[in-house]
Design a protein around this motif. Structure first.
Motif, PDB file in Angstrom:
ATOM      1  N   VAL A   1     -10.073  28.990  82.288  1.00 58.86           N
ATOM      2  CA  VAL A   1     -11.364  28.361  82.587  1.00 58.86           C
ATOM      3  C   VAL A   1     -12.318  29.356  83.247  1.00 58.86           C
ATOM      4  O   VAL A   1     -13.494  29.419  82.916  1.00 58.86           O
ATOM      5  CB  VAL A   1     -11.146  27.110  83.477  1.00 58.86           C
ATOM      6  N   ARG A   2     -11.808  30.155  84.176  1.00 60.43           N
ATOM      7  CA  ARG A   2     -12.668  31.090  84.917  1.00 60.43           C
ATOM      8  C   ARG A   2     -13.041  32.345  84.134  1.00 60.43           C
ATOM      9  O   ARG A   2     -14.137  32.868  84.293  1.00 60.43           O
ATOM     10  CB  ARG A   2     -11.985  31.516  86.217  1.00 60.43           C
ATOM     11  N   HIS A   3     -12.115  32.849  83.311  1.00 65.68           N
ATOM     12  CA  HIS A   3     -12.315  34.186  82.754  1.00 65.68           C
ATOM     13  C   HIS A   3     -12.446  34.260  81.240  1.00 65.68           C
ATOM     14  O   HIS A   3     -12.713  35.344  80.721  1.00 65.68           O
ATOM     15  CB  HIS A   3     -11.155  35.092  83.178  1.00 65.68           C
ATOM     16  N   ALA A   4     -12.252  33.170  80.530  1.00 62.68           N
ATOM     17  CA  ALA A   4     -12.247  33.231  79.060  1.00 62.68           C
ATOM     18  C   ALA A   4     -13.186  32.191  78.466  1.00 62.68           C
ATOM     19  O   ALA A   4     -13.569  31.227  79.130  1.00 62.68           O
ATOM     20  CB  ALA A   4     -10.829  33.014  78.536  1.00 62.68           C
ATOM     21  N   ASP A   5     -13.514  32.403  77.225  1.00 63.56           N
ATOM     22  CA  ASP A   5     -14.301  31.427  76.479  1.00 63.56           C
ATOM     23  C   ASP A   5     -13.393  30.277  76.048  1.00 63.56           C
ATOM     24  O   ASP A   5     -12.177  30.463  75.909  1.00 63.56           O
ATOM     25  CB  ASP A   5     -14.905  32.074  75.230  1.00 63.56           C
ATOM     26  N   PRO A   6     -13.969  29.107  75.815  1.00 68.54           N
ATOM     27  CA  PRO A   6     -13.146  27.998  75.315  1.00 68.54           C
ATOM     28  C   PRO A   6     -12.838  28.171  73.829  1.00 68.54           C
ATOM     29  O   PRO A   6     -13.461  28.972  73.129  1.00 68.54           O
ATOM     30  CB  PRO A   6     -14.034  26.781  75.547  1.00 68.54           C
ATOM     31  N   LEU A   7     -11.894  27.403  73.359  1.00 68.63           N
ATOM     32  CA  LEU A   7     -11.671  27.250  71.928  1.00 68.63           C
ATOM     33  C   LEU A   7     -12.806  26.388  71.377  1.00 68.63           C
ATOM     34  O   LEU A   7     -13.521  25.739  72.155  1.00 68.63           O
ATOM     35  CB  LEU A   7     -10.318  26.577  71.674  1.00 68.63           C
ATOM     36  N   PRO A   8     -12.978  26.337  70.069  1.00 72.03           N
ATOM     37  CA  PRO A   8     -13.997  25.435  69.516  1.00 72.03           C
ATOM     38  C   PRO A   8     -13.812  24.016  70.046  1.00 72.03           C
ATOM     39  O   PRO A   8     -12.690  23.529  70.174  1.00 72.03           O
ATOM     40  CB  PRO A   8     -13.731  25.508  68.007  1.00 72.03           C
TER      41      PRO A   8
END
Length: 136
Positions: free
Chosen positions: A54-61
């Motif tokens: 949640v803090r460091h990555a983009d979400p999945l579609p």
């Protein structure tokens, strides 16, 4: 009692509530199935991995993170998949005592027997394997 191999997967929102949902679902599925001390470690590792996603990555579609866990004889594997980050792959930081964060993967490494990162065309997965000597 022998442990039968099982696997679960949940999709949670890409925000702090997602980590809470994943922890509660995992605890409900594995409570009474594995020793309480191992369950506590698996829940802590899951919280750290989802929190990092949640803090460091983009979400999945769809604005989500996928959380999967597999129970095998002697081992529990947790895998959190997100959309990855452009900056760098997940790695252990050398956090100073006064740093407010940066200890997540240090905690994961301390609790897990092994952990790692895999990347494919759909995203990035961070996984951890935990075991307990008395788990059949």
């Amino acid at each position: 009692m022998a442990v039968v191999e099982r696997a679960w997967c949940v999709v949670v929102p890409h925000h702090a509530r997602g980590a809470q949902l994943a922890r509660h679902r995992l605890a409900a599925e594995l409570s009474g199935v594995i020793p309480a001390h191992l369950l506590a470690d698996v829940v802590a590792v899951t919280a750290e991995l989802v929190g990092n996603a949640v803090r460091h990555a983009d979400p999945l579609p769809g604005g989500v993170v996928r959380v999967a866990w597999r129970l095998r004889p002697g081992e529990v594997e947790v895998r959190v998949t997100d959309g990855g980050a452009e900056s760098s792959a997940p790695h252990i930081r050398d956090a100073r005592i006064d740093d407010p964060d940066g200890r997540g993967l240090t905690i994961v490494a301390a609790l897990a027997n092994r952990w790692g990162v895999e990347r494919d065309g759909l995203g990035q997965s961070v996984w951890a394997r935990l075991s307990a000597p008395q788990l059949p």
